[in-house]
Scaffold this motif. Sequence first.
Motif, short mmCIF file in Angstrom:
data_model
loop_
_atom_site.label_atom_id
_atom_site.label_comp_id
_atom_site.label_asym_id
_atom_site.label_seq_id
_atom_site.Cartn_x
_atom_site.Cartn_y
_atom_site.Cartn_z
N SER A 101 0.80 -1.23 0.00
CA SER A 101 0.00 0.00 0.00
C SER A 101 0.83 1.29 0.00
N VAL A 102 2.08 1.21 0.46
CA VAL A 102 2.93 2.40 0.49
C VAL A 102 3.91 2.41 -0.69
N LYS A 103 4.56 1.29 -0.92
CA LYS A 103 5.55 1.21 -2.02
C LYS A 103 4.92 0.80 -3.34
N ASN A 104 3.63 0.44 -3.32
CA ASN A 104 2.90 0.05 -4.54
C ASN A 104 3.58 -1.10 -5.29
N VAL A 105 4.09 -2.07 -4.52
CA VAL A 105 4.70 -3.25 -5.12
C VAL A 105 3.60 -4.13 -5.69
N PRO A 106 3.75 -4.61 -6.93
CA PRO A 106 2.72 -5.47 -7.53
C PRO A 106 2.47 -6.73 -6.71
N LEU A 107 1.23 -7.22 -6.73
CA LEU A 107 0.86 -8.38 -5.92
C LEU A 107 1.55 -9.66 -6.36
N ASP A 108 2.03 -9.72 -7.59
CA ASP A 108 2.72 -10.94 -8.04
C ASP A 108 4.23 -10.87 -7.80
N GLU A 109 4.68 -9.80 -7.14
CA GLU A 109 6.12 -9.68 -6.83
C GLU A 109 6.49 -10.69 -5.75
N VAL A 110 7.72 -11.20 -5.82
CA VAL A 110 8.21 -12.17 -4.83
C VAL A 110 8.89 -11.42 -3.68
N ILE A 111 8.54 -11.80 -2.47
CA ILE A 111 9.10 -11.20 -1.26
C ILE A 111 9.88 -12.27 -0.51
N SER A 112 11.10 -11.95 -0.10
CA SER A 112 11.91 -12.87 0.69
C SER A 112 12.05 -12.35 2.12
N LEU A 126 23.04 -14.72 -2.97
CA LEU A 126 22.71 -14.97 -4.38
C LEU A 126 21.61 -16.02 -4.49
N LYS A 127 21.50 -16.91 -3.49
CA LYS A 127 20.42 -17.89 -3.46
C LYS A 127 19.06 -17.21 -3.38
N LEU A 128 19.02 -16.03 -2.72
CA LEU A 128 17.75 -15.31 -2.63
C LEU A 128 17.20 -14.98 -4.01
N ILE A 129 18.10 -14.61 -4.91
CA ILE A 129 17.68 -14.29 -6.27
C ILE A 129 17.08 -15.53 -6.94
N GLN A 130 17.66 -16.71 -6.65
CA GLN A 130 17.14 -17.95 -7.22
C GLN A 130 15.75 -18.29 -6.68
N LEU A 131 15.46 -17.86 -5.44
CA LEU A 131 14.15 -18.14 -4.87
C LEU A 131 13.03 -17.56 -5.73
N GLU A 132 13.26 -16.38 -6.27
CA GLU A 132 12.23 -15.75 -7.11
C GLU A 132 11.92 -16.62 -8.32
N ALA A 133 12.96 -17.13 -8.97
CA ALA A 133 12.75 -17.97 -10.16
C ALA A 133 12.04 -19.27 -9.79
N ILE A 134 12.39 -19.86 -8.64
CA ILE A 134 11.77 -21.12 -8.22
C ILE A 134 10.29 -20.92 -7.89
N ILE A 247 5.30 -26.48 -0.71
CA ILE A 247 6.52 -25.81 -0.28
C ILE A 247 7.71 -26.46 -0.97
N VAL A 248 8.61 -25.65 -1.48
CA VAL A 248 9.85 -26.15 -2.07
C VAL A 248 11.03 -25.51 -1.33
N ALA A 249 12.20 -26.13 -1.48
CA ALA A 249 13.39 -25.61 -0.82
C ALA A 249 14.60 -25.72 -1.72
N LEU A 250 15.45 -24.70 -1.67
CA LEU A 250 16.71 -24.70 -2.40
C LEU A 250 17.83 -25.16 -1.47
N PRO A 251 18.57 -26.19 -1.81
CA PRO A 251 19.70 -26.60 -0.97
C PRO A 251 20.86 -25.61 -1.11
N TYR A 252 21.52 -25.34 0.02
CA TYR A 252 22.70 -24.47 0.04
C TYR A 252 23.80 -25.22 0.76
N ASP A 253 24.97 -25.37 0.11
CA ASP A 253 26.04 -26.16 0.71
C ASP A 253 27.24 -25.32 1.13
N GLY A 254 27.05 -24.00 1.25
CA GLY A 254 28.11 -23.13 1.74
C GLY A 254 28.08 -23.00 3.25
#
Length: 459
Positions: A101-112, A126-134, A247-254
Motif C-alpha cells: 500500500s505504500v511502495k505500490n509493489v505489484p501483488l505478483d512480486e516475490v518477497i523474501s 545470491l540464493k535469494l535471487i534464485q528463490l524468485e525464479a523457483i 513448499i519447495v526448498a533450495l539446498p545451500y552447501d556453503g
Amino acid sequence: MYITLLSGGSGKRLWPLSNDARSKQFLKVLEDEQGQLCSMVQRVYGQLGTVGLSDATIIATSKSQVEILHNQLGTDVPLIVEPTRRDTFPAIALAAVYLHSVKNVPLDEVISILPVDPYVEDSFFLKLIQLEAIIRETKADLALIGVKPTHPSSNYGYIIPNIKNSVTDNYISVEKFVEKPTEEKAKKLIDQSALWNCGVFAFRLDYIIAKVKALGLPIQYEELLERFLEFPKISFDYAVVEKAENIVALPYDGEWKDLGTWDTLTEEMSTTQIGKGIISDGNQKVHLINELDIPIAVLGSSNLVVAASPDGILVSDKESSSKIKEFVTAFDNRPMYEERRWGWYRILDYTKFEEGIETLTKRICIKKGKNLSYQQHYQRSEVWTVIRGCGEFVLNEKLFQVKPGDVLQIPIASKHAIRGITDLEIIEVQHGSQLIEEDIIRLETDWNSIIDMCKVFKI
C-alpha cells in the motif's frame, strides 16, 4: 524481488553484552573487510549491498531497536516498526502491507524474508535471487533455503524432503519439518537428505495479503498500524508454513552458522581479545571481551569465555555458555549500556534514597554532527559536565557554545538539547522522584529547527 530482514529478540543468550536494548545482532565483535569491528546486522546489510540487494531491502523491527539500527546502519535504511511485539507473523504481514500500500509493489512480486543475523558467505544471498525464479517456476506457496548439514545437531530445525515429488536437482519438494531433534534423530534425518532450516522464506506478495484479509484486517498500512493488536500473537511458522500446501526448498552447501551462543560466536571472532586485559601465555581457546574501563586478567585456563559489560560479568566454559539464558532471566536490571541514533550512553551509578529521591549518573557520547532531541522533564533536574569535545547547548531557547569543564544546570521543566560539533562526551547526573523514560517530552529532533527557536547566542 523485495527483501525483509527480521530484527527482533532480547539477546539473553549473549549476556552480559546483549540485553533488552541491544540484541545479539548489534554486538560489534566481528570484523569487516577493512579490519574494523562490526556487528552481525552491519555485516549482513553490507553483504546485501555487495550482491546488489540492499536497495530492495527493508527491516521489520520493534520500537526499542529503531535508535540502534539508525546508529549502526544510518537513517536512510527503511524500517517497518511494529507498534508492539506480536511475533513473526504479524511483523511479516505488516511489512507485506507496507510494500503493497505504500511502495505500490505489484501483488505478483516475490518477497523474501530472512533473519538479520546469519553468519554466511556472500553466495548465500545470491540464493535469494534464485528463490524468485523457483517460486515462479513451481507456483509453490513458499520457497525456502535449506542448508546441507555438516554434522548432526540438536540446535536446528530440519526440512524433510518428499523424495517422490522432488523432480529436479535444483530444488526439493518439502514433506514436513522437524524442530530441534536429538542428535541421534538428526543423524537419521540427515540420511534422508534433510536440510537445516535457516529461517529464510519467499512468497508472492498476494499470498500474505490474502491472509491479512482473511483475518478481517485492513491492507492499508496506516490503518493496519492502528489495528495491529488484533493480530494473533503467533509465529510465521505456525500461522503460515504449517498450513501451506506446496513448499519447495533450495539446498545451500556453503558456510552457514547461527551465532546465538558464546561458543559459536567466538569461533568466528578474528581476535581472542577485545578491550582491556591480558590472556597469559599457555591459555588455549580462551576469549576475553571486555567493555569496562578496568582490566581483566585470565590465567591458566582453557576453553573459556570471559565477557564483561556494565550489565555484568560472565565467566563460562564455552560448551556451557549456551545455558546462560536459564540463569540471567532472574536479573531484572535496566540495560546499563545503549546505542542511540546520536551515539551511546553508559550508566555509571544509580541510587534510590529512603525519601523516594533517585539519582542516576550516565556517561554520554554524542557523535560529531549528531544531537539529543529538544526535550523537557517534569520529574527530575539534570546537571551535565562536559568532559571531552565541543558542542552547542540549547536551554530554554538560548544557544551556548560548550567545551570541556563546562557545567550545565538544567532545572525541572527546562527545555534543553545538545549537539556535538566534534565527538562530545558529557557526564549527566539526574536527580528527581522518577527517573523513567516516560518523563521525556520530546519537542523537536531536527537541529536546524531547534536553532530557529533560539533567541540568544552566547560564546
